[in-house]
Motif scaffolding. Structure first.
Motif, PDB file in Angstrom:
ATOM      1  N   LYS A 156       0.821  -1.211   0.000  1.00  0.00           N
ATOM      2  CA  LYS A 156       0.000   0.000   0.000  1.00  0.00           C
ATOM      3  C   LYS A 156       0.858   1.266   0.000  1.00  0.00           C
ATOM      4  O   LYS A 156       0.487   2.274  -0.592  1.00  0.00           O
ATOM      5  CB  LYS A 156      -0.915   0.015   1.230  1.00  0.00           C
ATOM      6  CG  LYS A 156      -1.899  -1.126   1.305  1.00  0.00           C
ATOM      7  CD  LYS A 156      -2.928  -1.066   0.193  1.00  0.00           C
ATOM      8  CE  LYS A 156      -3.972  -2.158   0.350  1.00  0.00           C
ATOM      9  NZ  LYS A 156      -4.959  -2.167  -0.752  1.00  0.00           N
ATOM     10  N   THR A 157       2.006   1.215   0.693  1.00  0.00           N
ATOM     11  CA  THR A 157       2.822   2.420   0.880  1.00  0.00           C
ATOM     12  C   THR A 157       4.303   2.100   0.736  1.00  0.00           C
ATOM     13  O   THR A 157       4.774   1.069   1.222  1.00  0.00           O
ATOM     14  CB  THR A 157       2.583   3.026   2.277  1.00  0.00           C
ATOM     15  OG1 THR A 157       1.189   3.296   2.447  1.00  0.00           O
ATOM     16  CG2 THR A 157       3.374   4.321   2.450  1.00  0.00           C
TER      17      THR A 157
ATOM     18  N   MET B 244      -0.034   3.364  -5.155  1.00  0.00           N
ATOM     19  CA  MET B 244       0.704   3.318  -3.907  1.00  0.00           C
ATOM     20  C   MET B 244       0.783   4.717  -3.271  1.00  0.00           C
ATOM     21  O   MET B 244       0.870   5.714  -3.973  1.00  0.00           O
ATOM     22  CB  MET B 244       2.145   2.830  -4.132  1.00  0.00           C
ATOM     23  CG  MET B 244       2.277   1.463  -4.780  1.00  0.00           C
ATOM     24  SD  MET B 244       1.649   0.125  -3.752  1.00  0.00           S
ATOM     25  CE  MET B 244       0.238  -0.400  -4.736  1.00  0.00           C
TER      26      MET B 244
ATOM     27  N   ALA C 229       5.749  -3.835  -6.258  1.00  0.00           N
ATOM     28  CA  ALA C 229       4.392  -3.406  -5.935  1.00  0.00           C
ATOM     29  C   ALA C 229       3.355  -4.289  -6.643  1.00  0.00           C
ATOM     30  O   ALA C 229       2.349  -4.674  -6.052  1.00  0.00           O
ATOM     31  CB  ALA C 229       4.191  -1.944  -6.326  1.00  0.00           C
TER      32      ALA C 229
ATOM     33  N   GLU D 180       0.647  -7.219  -4.662  1.00  0.00           N
ATOM     34  CA  GLU D 180      -0.746  -6.776  -4.552  1.00  0.00           C
ATOM     35  C   GLU D 180      -1.629  -7.918  -4.028  1.00  0.00           C
ATOM     36  O   GLU D 180      -1.438  -9.069  -4.353  1.00  0.00           O
ATOM     37  CB  GLU D 180      -1.258  -6.302  -5.910  1.00  0.00           C
ATOM     38  CG  GLU D 180      -0.842  -4.900  -6.271  1.00  0.00           C
ATOM     39  CD  GLU D 180      -1.532  -4.385  -7.524  1.00  0.00           C
ATOM     40  OE1 GLU D 180      -1.977  -3.230  -7.502  1.00  0.00           O
ATOM     41  OE2 GLU D 180      -1.622  -5.143  -8.504  1.00  0.00           O
TER      42      GLU D 180
END
Length: 214
Positions: free
Chosen positions: A2-3, A97, A210, A214
């Motif tokens: 997410k980050t 993100m 990323a 997911e």
């Protein structure tokens, strides 16, 4: 994921100008100070110890203030960024993100970084937070800023003792980047390999991470 949270020095920003300006201020060859930074790094000491080797009686905060007063203080522009910074951060945001920049830097550095208008949701420094890496308080603030669970947050940095190890201790995922003196020196260290979730050579690799996570 997410980050993604990014260290600053030698992850996003080259330290060439920073150490070069200190060498010029202290009247020592740039190569000398650069070599001393490498030497104290290899000894596991804070890099400010290099300044004390050049000038044993130095009062670093006083010298910093004197540099600012003389118009020779901190400065950053586009040339200080590594070439992969803007495209990598922008791509992460395209993928949905959250992008946070948080590292051990001064209040002034935070102002200069925000003036560069990076593709990031938040840019903040230890000087602004009042706590610094590798403290648990700093990484608690990182998680607050991330707005995501620790296991959905990746901290990206070049320094094991300041980035990879304490971030992992705080429960975050970690990416060690082989960049700058610290990143290269410890890239093959067994403890780094054991603690880091990913070992990368470029920020461009983060987009694939990323996607995969997911």
């Amino acid at each position: 994921m997410k980050t993604f949270v990014f260290d600053i020095g030698e992850t996003l920003v080259r330290d060439d100008r920073y150490w070069g300006s200190w060498a010029d201020w202290l009247g020592t060859p740039r190569h000398t100070l650069s070599a001393l930074v490498g030497a104290v790094t290899a000894q596991g000491l804070d890099n400010s110890e290099a300044l004390k080797l050049v000038k044993p009686d130095i009062d670093i905060p006083a010298e910093y203030a004197a540099r600012e007063a003389a118009g020779r203080g901190e400065y950053l522009d586009e040339t200080d960024l590594y070439e992969d910074v803007r495209p990598a951060l922008a791509k992460l945001r395209e993928l949905g993100m959250r992008v946070v920049v948080a590292g051990n830097q001064t209040v002034r550095a935070g102002e200069l970084l925000r003036a560069l208008d990076l593709p990031a949701d938040l840019v903040v420094t230890s000087g602004e937070w009042g706590c610094a890496k590798p403290s648990a308080e700093f990484f608690a603030r990182v998680l607050d800023a991330a707005g995501a669970p620790a296991r959905k947050t990746v901290y990206v940095g070049d320094h094991p003792a300041n980035d990879t190890f304490p971030a992992a201790e705080a429960g975050l995922r970690t990416a060690h980047i082989r960049r700058g003196p610290w990143g290269h020196l410890w890239a093959n260290d067994s403890q780094v390999h054991a603690k880091a979730d990913w070992l990368i050579g470029s920020l461009a690799e983060l987009a694939e991470i990323a996607r995969e996570e997911e």
